[in-house]
Design a protein around this motif. Sequence first.
Motif, PDB file in Angstrom:
ATOM      1  N   THR A  66     -75.985  30.754  28.429  1.00 13.32           N
ATOM      2  CA  THR A  66     -75.937  31.913  29.255  1.00 13.32           C
ATOM      3  C   THR A  66     -77.076  32.087  29.995  1.00 13.32           C
ATOM      4  OG1 THR A  66     -76.644  33.481  27.641  1.00 13.32           O
ATOM      5  CG2 THR A  66     -74.074  33.286  28.050  1.00 13.32           C
ATOM      6  N   LEU A 123     -82.324  34.429  31.605  1.00 13.89           N
ATOM      7  CA  LEU A 123     -81.683  33.592  32.879  1.00 13.89           C
ATOM      8  C   LEU A 123     -82.943  32.716  33.259  1.00 13.89           C
ATOM      9  CD1 LEU A 123     -80.019  36.096  35.268  1.00 13.89           C
ATOM     10  CD2 LEU A 123     -78.957  34.004  34.206  1.00 13.89           C
ATOM     11  N   ARG A 166     -73.170  42.509  38.328  1.00 15.27           N
ATOM     12  CA  ARG A 166     -72.074  42.618  37.262  1.00 15.27           C
ATOM     13  C   ARG A 166     -72.721  42.355  35.881  1.00 15.27           C
ATOM     14  NH1 ARG A 166     -67.325  39.235  38.586  1.00 15.27           N
ATOM     15  NH2 ARG A 166     -66.411  40.291  36.538  1.00 15.27           N
ATOM     16  N   ARG A 167     -73.320  41.248  35.916  1.00 16.57           N
ATOM     17  CA  ARG A 167     -73.936  40.578  34.552  1.00 16.57           C
ATOM     18  C   ARG A 167     -74.804  41.616  33.966  1.00 16.57           C
ATOM     19  NH1 ARG A 167     -76.235  35.100  32.024  1.00 16.57           N
ATOM     20  NH2 ARG A 167     -78.007  35.926  31.299  1.00 16.57           N
ATOM     21  N   ALA A 195     -72.344  44.461  26.160  1.00 13.57           N
ATOM     22  CA  ALA A 195     -71.890  43.529  25.250  1.00 13.57           C
ATOM     23  C   ALA A 195     -72.905  42.560  24.884  1.00 13.57           C
ATOM     24  CB  ALA A 195     -70.642  43.088  25.437  1.00 13.57           C
ATOM     25  N   ILE A 204     -68.132  34.698  31.251  1.00 13.49           N
ATOM     26  CA  ILE A 204     -68.669  35.645  30.122  1.00 13.49           C
ATOM     27  C   ILE A 204     -68.652  37.028  30.736  1.00 13.49           C
ATOM     28  CG2 ILE A 204     -71.214  35.213  30.537  1.00 13.49           C
ATOM     29  CD1 ILE A 204     -69.120  35.842  27.338  1.00 13.49           C
ATOM     30  N   VAL A 205     -69.053  37.303  32.036  1.00 12.40           N
ATOM     31  CA  VAL A 205     -69.015  38.498  32.661  1.00 12.40           C
ATOM     32  C   VAL A 205     -67.635  39.288  32.703  1.00 12.40           C
ATOM     33  CG1 VAL A 205     -69.443  39.619  34.864  1.00 12.40           C
ATOM     34  CG2 VAL A 205     -71.244  37.806  33.773  1.00 12.40           C
ATOM     35  N   ASN A 206     -66.776  38.348  33.004  1.00  8.42           N
ATOM     36  CA  ASN A 206     -65.245  38.977  33.163  1.00  8.42           C
ATOM     37  C   ASN A 206     -65.122  39.306  31.653  1.00  8.42           C
ATOM     38  OD1 ASN A 206     -65.066  38.349  35.684  1.00  8.42           O
ATOM     39  ND2 ASN A 206     -63.832  36.243  35.291  1.00  8.42           N
ATOM     40  N   ALA A 209     -66.990  40.103  28.852  1.00  7.25           N
ATOM     41  CA  ALA A 209     -67.564  41.631  28.713  1.00  7.25           C
ATOM     42  C   ALA A 209     -66.952  42.619  29.323  1.00  7.25           C
ATOM     43  CB  ALA A 209     -69.066  41.204  29.045  1.00  7.25           C
ATOM     44  N   GLU A 210     -66.634  42.676  30.505  1.00 11.30           N
ATOM     45  CA  GLU A 210     -66.183  43.689  31.121  1.00 11.30           C
ATOM     46  C   GLU A 210     -64.870  44.103  30.683  1.00 11.30           C
ATOM     47  OE1 GLU A 210     -68.132  43.228  35.759  1.00 11.30           O
ATOM     48  OE2 GLU A 210     -65.974  42.667  35.056  1.00 11.30           O
ATOM     49  N   VAL A 268     -79.036  29.970  38.634  1.00  7.86           N
ATOM     50  CA  VAL A 268     -77.891  28.997  39.099  1.00  7.86           C
ATOM     51  C   VAL A 268     -76.894  29.534  38.556  1.00  7.86           C
ATOM     52  CG1 VAL A 268     -77.399  26.525  38.985  1.00  7.86           C
ATOM     53  CG2 VAL A 268     -79.610  27.252  39.063  1.00  7.86           C
ATOM     54  N   HIS A 269     -75.638  29.524  39.482  1.00  9.35           N
ATOM     55  CA  HIS A 269     -74.357  29.950  39.116  1.00  9.35           C
ATOM     56  C   HIS A 269     -73.488  28.656  38.906  1.00  9.35           C
ATOM     57  CE1 HIS A 269     -70.163  32.071  40.528  1.00  9.35           C
ATOM     58  NE2 HIS A 269     -70.247  31.476  39.443  1.00  9.35           N
ATOM     59  N   LEU A 270     -72.976  28.328  37.754  1.00 10.88           N
ATOM     60  CA  LEU A 270     -72.884  26.887  37.475  1.00 10.88           C
ATOM     61  C   LEU A 270     -71.058  27.152  37.494  1.00 10.88           C
ATOM     62  CD1 LEU A 270     -75.366  25.526  34.884  1.00 10.88           C
ATOM     63  CD2 LEU A 270     -74.896  24.762  37.394  1.00 10.88           C
ATOM     64  N   ILE A 290     -73.115  44.497  32.527  1.00 11.21           N
ATOM     65  CA  ILE A 290     -72.150  44.747  31.276  1.00 11.21           C
ATOM     66  C   ILE A 290     -73.031  43.848  30.026  1.00 11.21           C
ATOM     67  CG2 ILE A 290     -71.004  42.525  31.717  1.00 11.21           C
ATOM     68  CD1 ILE A 290     -69.517  45.721  30.713  1.00 11.21           C
ATOM     69  N   MET A 291     -73.991  42.903  30.609  1.00  9.89           N
ATOM     70  CA  MET A 291     -74.916  42.179  29.566  1.00  9.89           C
ATOM     71  C   MET A 291     -76.183  42.680  29.548  1.00  9.89           C
ATOM     72  SD  MET A 291     -72.885  38.394  30.393  1.00  9.89           S
ATOM     73  CE  MET A 291     -74.076  37.417  29.160  1.00  9.89           C
ATOM     74  N   LEU A 345     -72.294  39.111  41.164  1.00  9.20           N
ATOM     75  CA  LEU A 345     -71.866  38.377  39.908  1.00  9.20           C
ATOM     76  C   LEU A 345     -73.128  38.856  38.872  1.00  9.20           C
ATOM     77  CD1 LEU A 345     -70.287  37.223  37.727  1.00  9.20           C
ATOM     78  CD2 LEU A 345     -71.538  34.830  38.555  1.00  9.20           C
ATOM     79  N   LEU A 404     -75.934  31.358  35.482  1.00  9.98           N
ATOM     80  CA  LEU A 404     -74.785  32.396  35.639  1.00  9.98           C
ATOM     81  C   LEU A 404     -73.396  31.924  35.478  1.00  9.98           C
ATOM     82  CD1 LEU A 404     -76.007  34.396  38.849  1.00  9.98           C
ATOM     83  CD2 LEU A 404     -75.333  35.489  36.754  1.00  9.98           C
ATOM     84  N   HIS A 405     -72.482  32.719  34.826  1.00  9.84           N
ATOM     85  CA  HIS A 405     -70.913  32.192  34.996  1.00  9.84           C
ATOM     86  C   HIS A 405     -70.225  33.176  34.869  1.00  9.84           C
ATOM     87  CE1 HIS A 405     -67.676  30.130  33.260  1.00  9.84           C
ATOM     88  NE2 HIS A 405     -67.858  28.931  34.053  1.00  9.84           N
ATOM     89  N   GLU A 406     -69.277  33.154  35.641  1.00  8.15           N
ATOM     90  CA  GLU A 406     -68.229  34.250  35.579  1.00  8.15           C
ATOM     91  C   GLU A 406     -67.579  34.727  34.496  1.00  8.15           C
ATOM     92  OE1 GLU A 406     -65.686  33.328  39.169  1.00  8.15           O
ATOM     93  OE2 GLU A 406     -66.368  35.500  39.790  1.00  8.15           O
TER      94      GLU A 406
END
Lengths: 428, 428
Positions: free
Chosen positions: A78, B22, B11-12, A103, A85-87, A89-90, B28-30, B15-16, B8, A81-83
């Motif tokens: 983590t 990071l 949002r991260r 979370a 885990i954010v999705n 967690a929400e 970087v958004h992979l 929620i995190m 994103l 960035l990756h969508e």
Amino acid sequence: MPADDHHLLERRYRIMGRNAPLFYDKPVHLVRGEGVWLYDADGKRYLDVYNNVPCVGHCHPQVVEALARQAETLNIHTRYLHEGIVNYAERLCATFAPSLDAAMFTCTGTEANELALRMARYVTGGTGIIVSDFSYHGNSETLAALTTCSPTPEPLPAFARQIQIPDPYRDRQGRSDEELARVFASQVEQAVRSMQADGIRPAALLIDTLFANEGLPDRVPGYVEQAVRIVREAGGLFICDEVQAGFARTGDAMWGHQLTDAVPDIVTLGKPMGNGHPVAGLVAARAHVDAFGGAANYFNTFGGNPVSAAVASAVLDVIETEDLAANCRNVGAYVRSGLDQLKARHPVVGNVRSQGLFFGLDLVNDDAQNSPAPDKAKRLINLMRDRGVLISRIGRHDNILKMRPPLVFSKENADVLLTTLDDALAAL
Amino acid sequence: MPADDHHLLERRYRIMGRNAPLFYDKPVHLVRGEGVWLYDADGKRYLDVYNNVPCVGHCHPQVVEALARQAETLNIHTRYLHEGIVNYAERLCATFAPSLDAAMFTCTGTEANELALRMARYVTGGTGIIVSDFSYHGNSETLAALTTCSPTPEPLPAFARQIQIPDPYRDRQGRSDEELARVFASQVEQAVRSMQADGIRPAALLIDTLFANEGLPDRVPGYVEQAVRIVREAGGLFICDEVQAGFARTGDAMWGHQLTDAVPDIVTLGKPMGNGHPVAGLVAARAHVDAFGGAANYFNTFGGNPVSAAVASAVLDVIETEDLAANCRNVGAYVRSGLDQLKARHPVVGNVRSQGLFFGLDLVNDDAQNSPAPDKAKRLINLMRDRGVLISRIGRHDNILKMRPPLVFSKENADVLLTTLDDALAAL
């Protein structure tokens, strides 16, 4: 035991040691799982009434598909960035009270409880931990030191205190629920005072509000709420371990603590979260997560990776689309009623306790005190194994049958369980 | 940063938490990975010269296939018999010295090191742990307390002592390897004596013999052997943390410690073991495993399940069939030679260190002392990121570029790395 199994067992002893835990007098050699069924190497099938980890059923195709699809696309930590885990967690946080709004992810319940303890200690400035006197929260150094449900418990470390959880079946002694709650909550008060007398500031009360390891005693209304209030007044947090209770098993709520009025400060999650994939974590107030994260620089290599997020998300999908909470309620009530009938017919069943798809039968000896019958419980789970139904036992006296099937357990499955149990109880 | 990525990220944070680690000034958004390549949401590709976890390459089809096939067949804990984990354990142990003849399984390196510490303490009856003064072995309470490579290290707990690891580049001061080994090993002696003076019995020396977190210093022949002998003479065990060094990365051996003459008592494994799947464990003498297992009743719910065994086994298959050890040697030597050439051209490169496919560049300021240049290192990894190559930094002064690509890294990949590094060094 077939010769091949015996050979495999010998090889296992040699390479994994004599003491790696195994169930049953004759261990079961499994090769395949599907839904509530497990198959051994000889093609014999077993009804799984023990495993809560594969909560949506063994090898659920939707979960396997999510796992495979994401594993062939990307699996990375983590710090990018990756969508996914954010999705997730929400979505996860949305199932909790509004105060639980952030979370963190780990791989196991042990790691989740370790993280929760570190966070609670950082946030409170205290070190003291209160656990129940028959509990297990993980296998690390610190959590092993807090383990009280061991056959050979060590003395607790200086920072810890244990409290007894009320079990109305054995502890009522004519008292009302209110009295029970008050008397047992007073043990929490004593624990806090004892810590303070030793100069230890309470950091947390760490409990599973279903008290699964304790034997799933009937809930005493108000007890958890009072215990939590006492700990909070002393500056500690309430960590709720949902590793066993969570993900809709109770039928009446997504989380065990939601059957009480106590909202935890930190909730820890594990076992069923990924239907067997190693994903776990915690949910807490963002303020705690931010404060701890800033100080501790916590990082978990595999925790919250895209594969774990995809799998955990698929598990939530299945729980919702198959309405497994309703199934837990309905089938849970059906099994409960059957167990009550078994109790009426078999005096060895001293007490039936249940919550959704989680059941305990307290086996007793034929004496005036209904004394616990661990030997009978041990014999019974082996009789059940021989008859193709997998269960286990738990509790302070190791005499409580533990039945905790995948959440997709049906009434037909329940009939198999109840008939087999009737037969095995008769054969005891 | 693209607007979508920014959203994103927000949002991260929400929620995190703000402090979930990071990489890079612009994260970087992979979305996809394949072999040594990672792809971001805009389709830009990055050469991965950082990630050791996907050791046989991102999303290796053979590993994904093994994962999917087993996940659709059976995924269950080890309290039932299953061939997969026994086969894997036998195969794994065969890669170690004969005295390391039993295995236990966990999900993460943290859990493996926790288990190793518990085992060492049980077996020795001691509690004292010696670690290096710039090391990290996990994120649990106990291992966090032993973490010395934090930006804000806490004082070590009473049971722990730290030792400095010799880095010939900065510590030689005209001394021979023999002198360096002796002088630095004497710190281990002091640590042992200091423990004993406080009534603490040494339980273990816990080190990674490549000293990856310490910045991958050139190895000083005899140092590890002397350190281990001193600890053993005082009754302690040698726990070798192979979480970073293991699985053929060094090119010259399967395990980092095999580059020395010291055979560990316990070896801990993690990160690359499952190419990203959370599987980890330890290997030790069966006598230790049996003794500890009998006393501690250790159980790990997800550890050693059939899916983890299948994945870990597929990773070993790929390492063998693609002869990745040879690739580490060959491509490692090729990269090393290129890095040496870069050093000749860029004075900011003070020192090149490498072992197989693990490289460090010690960046220095233009002064008489070759003082560490952490700011330049930070700038450089961001310049590399902008140029499509992912690396990081490490070491006591945070000035050592850390390059540790998947083991399938080719000479063509190496050329991309070296050309880009040349360009980024020029742009510094």
